[in-house]
Design a protein around this motif. Structure first.
Motif, PDB file in Angstrom:
ATOM      1  N   TYR A   1      52.448 -74.214   7.441  1.00 27.20           N
ATOM      2  CA  TYR A   1      52.368 -72.869   7.996  1.00 27.20           C
ATOM      3  C   TYR A   1      53.460 -71.965   7.436  1.00 27.20           C
ATOM      4  CZ  TYR A   1      56.022 -74.306  11.293  1.00 27.20           C
ATOM      5  OH  TYR A   1      57.182 -74.750  11.839  1.00 27.20           O
TER       6      TYR A   1
ATOM      7  N   ALA B   1      52.399 -70.797   3.963  1.00 22.68           N
ATOM      8  CA  ALA B   1      51.270 -69.864   3.985  1.00 22.68           C
ATOM      9  C   ALA B   1      51.710 -68.424   3.751  1.00 22.68           C
ATOM     10  CB  ALA B   1      50.523 -69.978   5.304  1.00 22.68           C
TER      11      ALA B   1
ATOM     12  N   LYS C   1      36.030 -72.200   7.817  1.00 21.60           N
ATOM     13  CA  LYS C   1      37.392 -72.704   7.944  1.00 21.60           C
ATOM     14  C   LYS C   1      38.462 -71.619   7.978  1.00 21.60           C
ATOM     15  CE  LYS C   1      39.383 -77.038   6.626  1.00 21.60           C
ATOM     16  NZ  LYS C   1      39.584 -78.062   5.621  1.00 21.60           N
TER      17      LYS C   1
ATOM     18  N   ALA D   1      38.527 -67.177  12.716  1.00 25.55           N
ATOM     19  CA  ALA D   1      38.352 -67.619  14.103  1.00 25.55           C
ATOM     20  C   ALA D   1      37.058 -66.996  14.632  1.00 25.55           C
ATOM     21  CB  ALA D   1      39.538 -67.192  14.941  1.00 25.55           C
TER      22      ALA D   1
ATOM     23  N   MET E   1      36.793 -64.548  17.783  1.00 20.01           N
ATOM     24  CA  MET E   1      37.617 -63.338  17.813  1.00 20.01           C
ATOM     25  C   MET E   1      36.971 -62.281  16.912  1.00 20.01           C
ATOM     26  SD  MET E   1      41.242 -65.296  17.764  1.00 20.01           S
ATOM     27  CE  MET E   1      42.267 -63.852  17.867  1.00 20.01           C
TER      28      MET E   1
ATOM     29  N   LEU F   1      45.686 -61.012  12.723  1.00 20.03           N
ATOM     30  CA  LEU F   1      46.396 -62.286  12.595  1.00 20.03           C
ATOM     31  C   LEU F   1      46.850 -62.510  11.161  1.00 20.03           C
ATOM     32  CD1 LEU F   1      44.448 -64.750  14.836  1.00 20.03           C
ATOM     33  CD2 LEU F   1      46.881 -64.283  14.881  1.00 20.03           C
TER      34      LEU F   1
ATOM     35  N   ARG G   1      51.420 -62.262   8.716  1.00 19.22           N
ATOM     36  CA  ARG G   1      52.245 -62.884   7.685  1.00 19.22           C
ATOM     37  C   ARG G   1      53.386 -61.983   7.265  1.00 19.22           C
ATOM     38  NH1 ARG G   1      47.934 -64.218   4.378  1.00 19.22           N
ATOM     39  NH2 ARG G   1      49.089 -63.500   2.582  1.00 19.22           N
TER      40      ARG G   1
ATOM     41  N   SER H   1      47.561 -64.961  18.494  1.00 21.49           N
ATOM     42  CA  SER H   1      47.830 -66.236  17.839  1.00 21.49           C
ATOM     43  C   SER H   1      47.409 -67.395  18.737  1.00 21.49           C
ATOM     44  CB  SER H   1      49.317 -66.403  17.519  1.00 21.49           C
ATOM     45  OG  SER H   1      49.883 -65.196  17.139  1.00 21.49           O
TER      46      SER H   1
ATOM     47  N   ALA I   1      43.686 -67.680  18.679  1.00 23.65           N
ATOM     48  CA  ALA I   1      43.204 -68.249  17.424  1.00 23.65           C
ATOM     49  C   ALA I   1      43.490 -69.750  17.352  1.00 23.65           C
ATOM     50  CB  ALA I   1      43.850 -67.536  16.243  1.00 23.65           C
TER      51      ALA I   1
ATOM     52  N   ASP J   1      40.699 -71.516  18.667  1.00 23.63           N
ATOM     53  CA  ASP J   1      39.466 -71.193  17.961  1.00 23.63           C
ATOM     54  C   ASP J   1      39.416 -71.871  16.595  1.00 23.63           C
ATOM     55  OD1 ASP J   1      37.081 -69.967  18.261  1.00 23.63           O
ATOM     56  OD2 ASP J   1      37.742 -67.955  17.711  1.00 23.63           O
ATOM     57  N   ASN J   2      40.508 -71.814  15.867  1.00 22.96           N
ATOM     58  CA  ASN J   2      40.561 -72.373  14.522  1.00 22.96           C
ATOM     59  C   ASN J   2      42.021 -72.548  14.124  1.00 22.96           C
ATOM     60  OD1 ASN J   2      40.464 -72.960  11.842  1.00 22.96           O
ATOM     61  ND2 ASN J   2      39.034 -71.339  11.297  1.00 22.96           N
TER      62      ASN J   2
ATOM     63  N   ASP K   1      43.398 -74.207  11.771  1.00 28.31           N
ATOM     64  CA  ASP K   1      43.671 -74.092  10.326  1.00 28.31           C
ATOM     65  C   ASP K   1      43.996 -72.658   9.953  1.00 28.31           C
ATOM     66  OD1 ASP K   1      43.340 -76.683   9.601  1.00 28.31           O
ATOM     67  OD2 ASP K   1      41.168 -76.504   9.365  1.00 28.31           O
ATOM     68  N   MET K   2      43.213 -71.754  10.571  1.00 32.70           N
ATOM     69  CA  MET K   2      43.384 -70.348  10.252  1.00 32.70           C
ATOM     70  C   MET K   2      44.727 -69.834  10.777  1.00 32.70           C
ATOM     71  SD  MET K   2      42.576 -67.413  12.229  1.00 32.70           S
ATOM     72  CE  MET K   2      42.344 -65.718  11.874  1.00 32.70           C
TER      73      MET K   2
ATOM     74  N   LYS L   1      47.460 -71.629  10.948  1.00 31.95           N
ATOM     75  CA  LYS L   1      48.461 -72.077   9.975  1.00 31.95           C
ATOM     76  C   LYS L   1      48.450 -71.167   8.755  1.00 31.95           C
ATOM     77  CE  LYS L   1      48.325 -76.976  11.053  1.00 31.95           C
ATOM     78  NZ  LYS L   1      47.740 -78.231  10.553  1.00 31.95           N
ATOM     79  N   ALA L   2      47.226 -70.772   8.328  1.00 28.66           N
ATOM     80  CA  ALA L   2      47.110 -69.906   7.150  1.00 28.66           C
ATOM     81  C   ALA L   2      47.746 -68.549   7.405  1.00 28.66           C
ATOM     82  CB  ALA L   2      45.649 -69.737   6.759  1.00 28.66           C
ATOM     83  N   SER L   3      47.866 -68.160   8.691  1.00 22.17           N
ATOM     84  CA  SER L   3      48.538 -66.902   9.015  1.00 22.17           C
ATOM     85  C   SER L   3      50.024 -67.132   9.240  1.00 22.17           C
ATOM     86  CB  SER L   3      47.927 -66.277  10.260  1.00 22.17           C
ATOM     87  OG  SER L   3      46.545 -66.170  10.124  1.00 22.17           O
ATOM     88  N   SER L   4      50.503 -68.262   8.776  1.00 22.42           N
ATOM     89  CA  SER L   4      51.917 -68.650   8.840  1.00 22.42           C
ATOM     90  C   SER L   4      52.462 -68.721  10.255  1.00 22.42           C
ATOM     91  CB  SER L   4      52.792 -67.742   7.970  1.00 22.42           C
ATOM     92  OG  SER L   4      52.916 -66.470   8.546  1.00 22.42           O
ATOM     93  N   ILE L   5      51.602 -69.163  11.185  1.00 26.67           N
ATOM     94  CA  ILE L   5      52.067 -69.368  12.555  1.00 26.67           C
ATOM     95  C   ILE L   5      52.005 -70.862  12.843  1.00 26.67           C
ATOM     96  CG2 ILE L   5      51.642 -68.835  14.986  1.00 26.67           C
ATOM     97  CD1 ILE L   5      49.864 -66.476  13.763  1.00 26.67           C
ATOM     98  N   ASN L   6      53.034 -71.385  13.493  1.00 29.65           N
ATOM     99  CA  ASN L   6      53.078 -72.796  13.829  1.00 29.65           C
ATOM    100  C   ASN L   6      52.226 -73.034  15.073  1.00 29.65           C
ATOM    101  OD1 ASN L   6      53.676 -75.373  14.437  1.00 29.65           O
ATOM    102  ND2 ASN L   6      55.896 -75.077  14.630  1.00 29.65           N
TER     103      ASN L   6
END
Lengths: 268, 310
Positions: free
Chosen positions: A76, A79, A91, A94, A97, A105, A109, B163, B166, B169-170, B172-173, B175-180
């Motif tokens: 993360y 990312a 994948k 979400a 949402m 979201l 970043r 966050s 999400a 919901d997903n 993986d997504m 993590k891709a948004s750089s959230i733990n």
């Protein structure tokens, strides 16, 4: 910019199912490189991406991004600088949402400096709308709808936008058009080209389409049995045909290419 | 209807409905949004009641609410710690925390299985003179629950709230948004724990007592409320879903009140709850099945023969 040094990854080590997915891979990707990756079944292409993206840690070797050692940085955190798209359009977004919330979201970043309690502002909303309009899919008028209602192609285009909303240092595309119908796939490919070009991103793209492997980008890598067996760019690549590429693969790997999907796509 | 539900019965059903709506709201966050079955709810509810009761006995009924919420945060934090840092599955983590909380709750209550706060001022008695004798409990409960719901609705629209949504919901997504995702799960469970404990604290002050077994079956009841709400009010937006939580919780209390009026003995109430819960959870599925059977019948009788009737 991105540098892998002698990376090794073994699955199920010490069991009968032991599989060396990456066998001492070294690779340097320079700024502005757009490399396409092709390879046989189970060659380690996706494993390579997982090691770069941090889905799992490598067993041996190191990963550097801009000379910073990120070998043990969790996924993360990576990312922020590494954008990723997967084959499965589900994948990257979400589903329950809205489009707007998904984009917000992705925008987190960079919005790190903003308070975690702040909400989506009107300025951000306008910016999202502009960027969505560029996809030319009418999504800018559906921002309040849940993403689950979108088609696979629309979701993949949205994911691409989300991954590049804030340009990452490097973009990893793992057969991101493979699950789409040909017309939508072409559209997403065009979008990909444009986004990569406009933002001057470094990009690695796994594909099973030999034509786009040669046509897109400036460099082509071929993988087999956890190794990079061929790395061509420049003039050597410019004049190459699909058959020539297959010959080069056999010479490099010491055997014929056995990726059924690549071979099928060759007929097209 | 009039003979079945008199005004005092309606008021008390609403009072309980609103107070228990907080537990349903907590499960809305942990179960519906984060997709985590939080079985520590029972223990956490009693914890809130016990901590609240002790602070009330010290003479601070308002502070009691915050003390109970803080205790709930701790419970939620331990639950999250087990899951995110120690790799315990969410259901097991809930059972473990719930088991441990039993002793903790006893300790908070001074190692006695019940605690009476009859002599102390409660948040309700404080407002008795201002609000009048009939509805003061209802008004206080409604105000507190509406504040909690408004804060929740606002929170789920913030970056942190998005966050958390999400994550369920997903992930993986996320993590891709750089959230733990570990962080968002922790925050979500802490908030959920605090709401459960707040509800326990309010019930304690409402009944002027605390019992070690107060929370038993709470998770089932809250789930039933949540699902009744989702079925009736829908889940198209966060706002609707939160309204649904309150509606569901109140309807559940009405169902129990009706059962009591029908002279079902109090010992059988748990069975009645279980039946209500089962019906509530099964009803959306049954509804779709009935619709499907109708379509099938129509297609079979409308077609040439019995081709589709297998």
């Amino acid at each position: 910019m991105l540098r892998l040094v002698n990376v090794r990854k073994v699955f199920n080590a010490g069991t009968v199912n032991e599989k060396v997915a990456l066998d001492g891979v070294s690779l340097t990707v320079n700024d502005g490189d757009f490399a396409t990756i092709i390879g046989s079944n189970g060659a380690g292409k996706s494993t390579l991406f997982n090691c770069i993206g941090g889905s799992f840690y490598v067993d041996e070797g190191s990963v550097f991004l801009d000379d910073r050692n990120i070998t043990y940085v969790p996924d993360y955190k990576r990312a922020v600088q590494i954008g990723r798209l997967f084959q499965d359009p589900m994948k990257g977004t979400a589903p329950h949402m809205t489009i707007e919330e998904n984009l917000a979201l992705a925008y987190l970043r960079v919005a790190k400096k903003k308070s975690v309690f702040s909400r989506i502002s009107q300025a951000e909303r306008n910016m999202f709308r502009e960027r969505l309009a560029l996809l030319d899919m009418g999504l800018e008028d559906r921002m309040k709808q849940p993403v689950g209602l979108l088609s696979g192609g629309q979701r993949q285009a949205l994911t691409l936008l989300m991954a590049t909303l804030i340009p990452p240092k490097i973009l990893l595309l793992d057969e991101h058009t493979a699950a789409l119908d040909p017309a939508t796939a072409d559209k997403v490919i065009e979008l990909t080209k444009r986004v990569v070009q406009e933002n001057h991103l470094a990009c690695l793209m796994i594909t099973h389409n030999m034509h786009s492997a040669l046509e897109m980008g400036n460099r082509t890598l071929m993988m087999d049995s956890g190794r990079i067996v061929l790395d061509i760019s420049g003039e050597e690549r410019a004049g190459l045909t699909v058959d020539g590429l297959l010959e080069k693969f056999s010479a490099g790997a010491g055997r014929e290419l056995d990726n059924d999907r690549i071979l099928f796509s060759k007929i097209e | 209807m009039g003979s079945l539900l008199s005004l005092p019965v309606i008021i008390s059903a609403l009072e309980l409905g609103f107070i228990y709506a907080l537990v349903a709201l907590a499960l809305f966050l942990s179960y519906s949004i984060l997709n985590i079955a939080d079985l520590s709810t029972d223990g956490c509810f009693t914890l809130g009641c016990a901590v609240g009761a002790q602070v009330v006995i010290m003479g601070h009924p308002v502070l009691a609410l915050f003390a109970a919420m803080l205790a709930g945060v701790c419970s939620g934090y331990i639950m999250a710690l087990l899951q995110t840092k120690l790799g315990v599955e969410s259901i097991l983590a809930g059972i473990i925390v719930n088991t441990g909380l039993y002793t903790v709750n006893l300790a908070v209550m001074g190692f006695s299985s019940n605690l009476s706060i009859f002599k102390s001022d409660t948040i309700y008695s404080l407002f008795k003179d201002v609000l009048g004798n009939t509805s003061y409990k209802l008004v206080v409960s409604i105000v507190i629950v509406l504040i909690a719901c408004a804060v929740m609705a606002w929170f789920l629209g913030t970056r942190l709230g998005l966050s958390i949504r999400a994550t369920g919901d997903n992930s993986d997504m996320v993590k891709a948004s750089s959230i733990n995702p570990g962080f968002t799960i922790t925050v979500g469970l802490c908030i959920s724990g605090s709401l459960t404990a707040l509800s326990g604290c309010l019930i304690g002050q409402y009944q002027k007592s605390c019992d070690i077994n107060l929370g038993t079956g709470m998770v089932t009841i809250a789930l039933a409320s949540l699902i009744i709400g989702e079925t009736l009010v829908g889940k198209s937006s966060v706002f609707r879903r939160i309204v649904g939580v309150i509606v569901g919780s109140c309807l559940y209390r009405f169902a129990i009140a009706v059962a009591l009026r029908l002279h079902i003995p109090a010992e059988c109430l748990k069975l009645v709850s279980a039946v209500i819960v089962a019906v509530a959870i099964a009803s959306p599925y049954l509804k779709s099945q009935v619709a499907f059977q109708r379509r099938k019948m129509a297609a079979v009788s409308g077609g040439k023969g019995g081709d589709g009737a297998c």
